[in-house]
Motif scaffolding. Structure first.
Motif, short mmCIF file in Angstrom:
data_model
loop_
_atom_site.label_atom_id
_atom_site.label_comp_id
_atom_site.label_asym_id
_atom_site.label_seq_id
_atom_site.Cartn_x
_atom_site.Cartn_y
_atom_site.Cartn_z
N VAL A 251 0.84 -1.20 0.00
CA VAL A 251 0.00 0.00 0.00
C VAL A 251 0.88 1.26 0.00
O VAL A 251 0.67 2.19 -0.78
CB VAL A 251 -0.97 -0.01 1.21
CG1 VAL A 251 -1.66 1.34 1.35
CG2 VAL A 251 -2.00 -1.11 1.05
N GLY A 252 1.88 1.25 0.88
CA GLY A 252 2.80 2.39 0.95
C GLY A 252 3.55 2.58 -0.36
O GLY A 252 3.77 3.71 -0.82
N GLN A 253 3.91 1.46 -0.98
CA GLN A 253 4.67 1.54 -2.24
C GLN A 253 3.81 2.14 -3.35
O GLN A 253 4.26 2.97 -4.13
CB GLN A 253 5.14 0.15 -2.70
CG GLN A 253 5.85 -0.67 -1.65
CD GLN A 253 6.94 0.09 -0.96
OE1 GLN A 253 7.69 0.82 -1.61
NE2 GLN A 253 7.03 -0.02 0.35
N PHE A 254 2.56 1.69 -3.41
CA PHE A 254 1.66 2.23 -4.43
C PHE A 254 1.44 3.73 -4.20
O PHE A 254 1.29 4.49 -5.14
CB PHE A 254 0.33 1.47 -4.43
CG PHE A 254 0.34 0.24 -5.32
CD1 PHE A 254 1.39 -0.66 -5.25
CD2 PHE A 254 -0.68 -0.02 -6.21
CE1 PHE A 254 1.43 -1.79 -6.05
CE2 PHE A 254 -0.66 -1.15 -7.02
CZ PHE A 254 0.39 -2.04 -6.94
N GLY A 255 1.41 4.11 -2.91
CA GLY A 255 1.28 5.53 -2.57
C GLY A 255 2.47 6.31 -3.14
O GLY A 255 2.32 7.38 -3.72
N GLY A 256 3.68 5.73 -2.97
CA GLY A 256 4.90 6.37 -3.47
C GLY A 256 4.90 6.45 -4.99
O GLY A 256 5.24 7.48 -5.58
N ILE A 257 4.49 5.34 -5.62
CA ILE A 257 4.42 5.32 -7.09
C ILE A 257 3.44 6.40 -7.55
O ILE A 257 3.71 7.17 -8.49
CB ILE A 257 3.98 3.92 -7.60
CG1 ILE A 257 5.08 2.89 -7.31
CG2 ILE A 257 3.66 3.96 -9.10
CD1 ILE A 257 4.67 1.45 -7.57
N LEU B 217 -5.04 -10.07 -8.25
CA LEU B 217 -5.97 -9.82 -7.15
C LEU B 217 -5.34 -8.90 -6.10
O LEU B 217 -5.95 -7.93 -5.64
CB LEU B 217 -6.33 -11.17 -6.52
CG LEU B 217 -7.68 -11.26 -5.85
CD1 LEU B 217 -8.78 -11.11 -6.88
CD2 LEU B 217 -7.82 -12.61 -5.13
N MET B 218 -4.09 -9.21 -5.76
CA MET B 218 -3.40 -8.38 -4.75
C MET B 218 -3.23 -6.95 -5.24
O MET B 218 -3.45 -6.00 -4.49
CB MET B 218 -2.01 -8.97 -4.45
CG MET B 218 -2.06 -10.11 -3.46
SD MET B 218 -0.42 -10.71 -3.15
CE MET B 218 0.36 -9.28 -2.48
N ALA B 219 -2.84 -6.81 -6.50
CA ALA B 219 -2.61 -5.47 -7.05
C ALA B 219 -3.88 -4.63 -7.00
O ALA B 219 -3.85 -3.44 -6.68
CB ALA B 219 -2.08 -5.57 -8.48
N ILE B 220 -5.02 -5.28 -7.28
CA ILE B 220 -6.30 -4.54 -7.26
C ILE B 220 -6.61 -4.09 -5.82
O ILE B 220 -6.95 -2.92 -5.58
CB ILE B 220 -7.45 -5.42 -7.83
CG1 ILE B 220 -7.22 -5.65 -9.33
CG2 ILE B 220 -8.80 -4.76 -7.59
CD1 ILE B 220 -8.14 -6.67 -9.95
N ILE B 221 -6.45 -5.01 -4.88
CA ILE B 221 -6.75 -4.67 -3.47
C ILE B 221 -5.85 -3.52 -3.00
O ILE B 221 -6.29 -2.55 -2.39
CB ILE B 221 -6.56 -5.91 -2.56
CG1 ILE B 221 -7.60 -6.97 -2.91
CG2 ILE B 221 -6.67 -5.54 -1.08
CD1 ILE B 221 -7.35 -8.34 -2.29
N VAL B 222 -4.55 -3.65 -3.31
CA VAL B 222 -3.59 -2.63 -2.88
C VAL B 222 -3.93 -1.26 -3.48
O VAL B 222 -3.90 -0.25 -2.79
CB VAL B 222 -2.16 -3.06 -3.28
CG1 VAL B 222 -1.19 -1.91 -3.08
CG2 VAL B 222 -1.71 -4.26 -2.46
N THR B 223 -4.27 -1.25 -4.77
CA THR B 223 -4.61 0.02 -5.43
C THR B 223 -5.77 0.69 -4.71
O THR B 223 -5.73 1.90 -4.43
CB THR B 223 -4.98 -0.22 -6.91
OG1 THR B 223 -3.91 -0.92 -7.53
CG2 THR B 223 -5.23 1.08 -7.65
N ILE B 224 -6.79 -0.09 -4.40
CA ILE B 224 -7.97 0.48 -3.74
C ILE B 224 -7.58 1.09 -2.39
O ILE B 224 -7.95 2.22 -2.08
CB ILE B 224 -9.08 -0.59 -3.58
CG1 ILE B 224 -9.60 -0.99 -4.97
CG2 ILE B 224 -10.22 -0.07 -2.71
CD1 ILE B 224 -10.47 -2.22 -4.98
N ILE B 225 -6.81 0.35 -1.59
CA ILE B 225 -6.44 0.87 -0.25
C ILE B 225 -5.53 2.11 -0.39
O ILE B 225 -5.68 3.08 0.34
CB ILE B 225 -5.74 -0.21 0.60
CG1 ILE B 225 -6.63 -1.44 0.75
CG2 ILE B 225 -5.40 0.33 2.00
CD1 ILE B 225 -5.98 -2.63 1.45
N ALA B 226 -4.62 2.05 -1.36
CA ALA B 226 -3.67 3.17 -1.53
C ALA B 226 -4.39 4.48 -1.85
O ALA B 226 -3.91 5.56 -1.51
CB ALA B 226 -2.66 2.85 -2.62
N LEU B 227 -5.54 4.38 -2.48
CA LEU B 227 -6.28 5.59 -2.86
C LEU B 227 -6.77 6.37 -1.64
O LEU B 227 -7.03 7.55 -1.72
CB LEU B 227 -7.47 5.24 -3.77
CG LEU B 227 -7.10 4.68 -5.15
CD1 LEU B 227 -8.34 4.29 -5.93
CD2 LEU B 227 -6.29 5.70 -5.95
#
Lengths: 250, 556
Positions: free
Chosen positions: B160-166, B429-439
């Motif tokens: 989640v933190g990584q997607f936030g950084g990206i 599946l993981m990437a989708i979940i992470v993207t949603i939380i990162a938002l």
């Protein structure tokens, strides 16, 4: 002779082989050094620290009563405004606390302005606030000129020299709201704000300089990382040596 | 292929220089030069991924166990040096001063524990994943499944933190909305991971390390030189900048030096930047200790870190790869505080405005008038850091999903093709979940990542520590320990989420302070370990074959 099922036991604290004993001793040593180096130092810092006020806090304490009285002195108001700027210059301020500090700064300047010019003073702040709202970029010429003029005009009122960094912050922190009085919020919160931002935990470990750093900062940010690598190196070299000695292959 | 790539890079240089001026603004606007650098680097990663793509499941999970110890050390460092290290650490120090150093110490000191207590033994145990170890050591399919689920949760939390950084870097480069930046960035990293698997990832990690570290260091030399500090070794030279921040820099002493907005290189005294647990930062001594401790034991319990020891040929390689990895990591960790110190001084004017702390590395370079292309390269380095970690995490999560859950628990007869399909399905599946939380932008990058560490410290770490070093540790003890550590985690995270939604639960302030979401392992891990030991002592002994294996293989 074959081992019985009861012989198959491993416990870090009760090693049964020469290798396990040597390994346990080494691990205990290394972890003790690791633990003391990290946490021992922080505990020491905590034990010897003393709350140390910045000069601005001592000034604030001296002028606070007078500056908030019915008839404040000029010097007290000037110092009151300057201490507010000292905190505002730290930038990382809670927005609610910033409102109180802006109020303190604007109030002290308003009080220091002669009665005949007070209305003009408020007008100038409002004009600048309007410019700030309208500009697209801080390189806007109108904004730059207005800012410089305001700084040049108001800094002498606070007895701030042009070379004092606070003189550059001054126009940006003025607020036309409640300029003629200190709000209840400001009166209540300013002493707490000053204490929060102007008193720091210091000791000889924070005041001693090493390679330009405050010593405690160097120790934690630079030295500990070197120590971690050295501890890992020692462990690997000793383990390789031990494995070689006991003829243990991976 | 390589020639074409190099040629296209060379051809783009004049265009890059022309486009550079667009990057001079702190926020907003599409920055052509940085965008081209970023895209070039991403294309490079994908090409490496294709060249070294996984051919079967062994490749996908563990890179064929053919990686050298220096290479593996570099991969450990690259895998480790995430957006939290590259962007988040400077952000924490910029915002909280000395408190941020707890993260520096926590994220490096944990490697000592990892090496001394686990690295060699984990390799000798010879499994593919953390859940594999848990399932085998505690002779329980249920525990294997639980281990896999925990590994997935940790990977998600870390990602989640990584997607936030990206998202932040894509937003900065492309001048687009954060939401779209996260979606686009997330899609790119997902595509790349799906194409490559871990073999590509490992090769890429070595390239990524070089890009990350070079992009991170170049601006530091420039900033130190420009602002007249000891520039030959900025990691030492910035000490004077820290002292300058404490004592303040009068305008008279700025020697005409200004930031990119024209403000003088001056600052009022800000001792709170360096003084320990300063009230101005709102952080306490307890929090410093709790964070450092939680991050350290979390380091030794992170599945994707542990998993890296399976890709080296021998136990001694696993040990030495930790030393190399730690050394490579420390180069970045010695450097991150430099950005925070310069950032503090360069942004010491209200005109700079509210900067997103998590992007302070890039803003510092911009405020220091570093050439826009170098700033663009720095941003690309930040994306690489997040990419290298995310790809490792997604592979670890996918391994847990496919190998530990699907193959070992649900369908043991699954064909290799089907296993690979499930691994890839798990990744998506993981990437989708992470993207949603990162938002939702729940916290700073570093803090979000620290949640994963506490989770690992409360759950995986006790299982590995006791499982390796004490043959008396049994299935019942492991289950009890997991329940205890899991309960502490659930309480801490529930209160954190409740707080974010605006709800106030009983004892809210007390729990949020003593069981903070980024450091609840300080108590969760000891509770889990003690429960594990007590229950193990009270229940039947570990089967002899497990004890025999521990003695004859793991500790021989």
């Amino acid at each position: 002779m074959d081992k019985s099922p009861n012989d198959y036991h491993i416990s870090f604290f009760k090693p049964t082989t020469a290798q396990a004993k040597a390994n346990r001793n080494m691990v205990v040593w290394l972890i003790s050094i690791w633990f003391i180096a990290i946490f021992g130092f922080q505990i020491l810092l905590r034990l010897i620290e003393k709350p140390t006020p910045e000069p601005a806090y001592l000034t604030f304490q001296t002028v606070w009563q007078n500056a908030t009285s019915e008839s404040p002195g000029i010097f007290e108001l000037q110092e009151f405004g300057k201490t507010s700027l000292s905190v505002l210059g730290k930038i990382a301020i809670d927005p609610k606390e910033r409102i109180a500090l802006d109020n303190a700064l604007s109030y002290s300047l308003y009080q220091l302005t002669p009665d005949s010019l007070k209305a003009d003073f408020v007008l100038k702040i409002r004009d600048f606030e309007k410019i700030k709202l309208e500009i697209q970029s801080i390189s806007d010429p109108e904004y730059i000129v207005a800012k410089k003029l305001l700084s040049a005009e108001l800094s002498p009122i606070l007895n701030l020299s042009d070379l004092d960094v606070r003189s550059k912050i001054l126009p940006l922190e003025l607020s036309s709201e409640n300029v003629n009085n200190l709000t209840d919020l400001s009166l209540k919160s300013l002493p707490v704000i000053m204490e929060k931002y102007l008193i720091h935990n210091q000791s000889f470990l924070t005041d001693t300089k090493f390679l330009g750093f405050p010593f405690h900062y160097f120790y934690t940010a630079v030295f500990l990382l070197i120590l971690f690598i050295v501890l890992c190196l020692i462990y690997n070299l000793k383990t390789d040596k031990l494995n070689g000695k006991l003829n243990i292959a991976d | 292929m390589k020639k074409i790539y190099i040629l296209s890079l060379l051809l783009s240089i004049p265009f890059l220089s022309h486009a550079a001026s667009a990057a001079s603004q702190l926020e907003g606007g599409f920055k052509v030069g940085p965008a081209i650098i970023l895209i070039s680097i991403l294309v490079l990663f994908v090409m490496v991924g294709i060249l070294f793509r996984a051919k079967d499941t062994t490749d996908f999970y563990a890179a064929g166990r053919g990686i050298s110890k220096v290479g593996s050390g570099m991969a450990i460092a690259s895998n480790w040096m995430s957006a939290a290290s590259f962007l988040g650490m400077a952000a924490l120090m910029y915002g909280s001063g000395y408190h941020g150093l707890a993260y520096v110490v926590g994220w490096t000191g944990g490697y000592v524990l990892l090496l001394i207590l686990m690295a060699g033994q984990i390799r000798k145990y010879g499994k593919y994943t953390a859940a594999d170890f848990i399932g085998d050591r505690y002779y329980s399919q249920t525990l294997r499944a639980v281990g896999a689920i925990i590994a997935i949760l940790i990977s998600i939390s870390y990602c989640v933190g990584q997607f936030g950084g990206i998202g932040l870097m894509f937003k900065w480069v492309m001048g687009i909305d954060y939401t779209w930046a996260v979606i686009i960035g997330g899609s790119v990293v997902l595509t790349y991971t799906l194409i490559s698997g871990m073999l590509g990832v490992t090769k890429n990690m070595q390239i990524q390390y070089v890009i990350i570290i070079i992009s991170f260091l170049i601006p530091l030399f420039i900033l130190s030189y420009k602002f007249d500090y000891f520039w030959i070794l900025p990691q030492i030279g910035y000490g004077s900048a820290v002292s300058d921040a404490i004592s303040g820099i009068p305008l008279a002493e700025t020697n005409q030096l200004v930031n990119s907005l024209g403000n003088g290189y001056a600052i009022v005294p800000v001792p709170e930047y360096a003084m320990p647990w300063d009230t101005a930062t709102g952080k306490t001594f307890f929090q410093w200790i709790a964070i450092a401790f939680s991050l350290m034991i979390g380091t030794a319990g992170l599945p994707h870190v542990i998993q890296r020891f399976y890709v080296v040929p021998k136990a001694s390689d696993a040990r030495w790869s930790v030393v190399w990895g730690l050394f490579f990591i420390c180069i970045l960790y010695w450097s991150a505080p430099v950005y925070a110190a310069f950032g503090k001084i360069l942004s010491a004017n209200p005109e700079v405005g509210q900067l997103s702390k998590d992007a302070i590395v890039v803003y510092t370079a911009q405020l220091g008038s570093v050439h826009p292309l170098i700033v663009g390269f720095l941003a690309a380095g930040g994306v690489s850091a997040a990419f290298s970690t995310v790809s490792g995490l997604l592979v670890a999560g996918a391994s847990a999903f496919s190998h530990d859950l699907y193959v070992k628990v649900i369908n043991p007869d699954a064909s290799p093709e089907r296993q690979l399909l499930f691994a890839r399905l798990g990744t998506v599946l993981m990437a989708i979940i992470v993207t949603i939380i990162a938002l939702f932008k729940l916290a700073l990058i570093g803090q979000l990542v620290a949640v994963a560490f506490s989770l690992a410290g409360c759950t995986i770490f006790p299982l590995f520590l006791l499982g390796i070093w004490w043959s008396g540790s049994n299935k019942e003890g492991a289950i009890a320990g997991l329940i205890a550590g899991g309960l502490v985690s659930i309480i801490a995270l529930s209160y954190f989420i409740a707080g974010k939604t605006g709800a106030t639960w009983p004892l809210h302030e007390f729990v949020e302070y003593w069981l903070g979401a980024w450091y609840f392992a300080w108590i969760g891990a000891p509770v889990a370990i003690i429960t594990h030991i007590i229950v193990s002592k009270l229940t039947k002994e570990t089967p002899v074959e497990i004890r025999k294996f521990l003695i004859e293989t793991v500790h021989s």
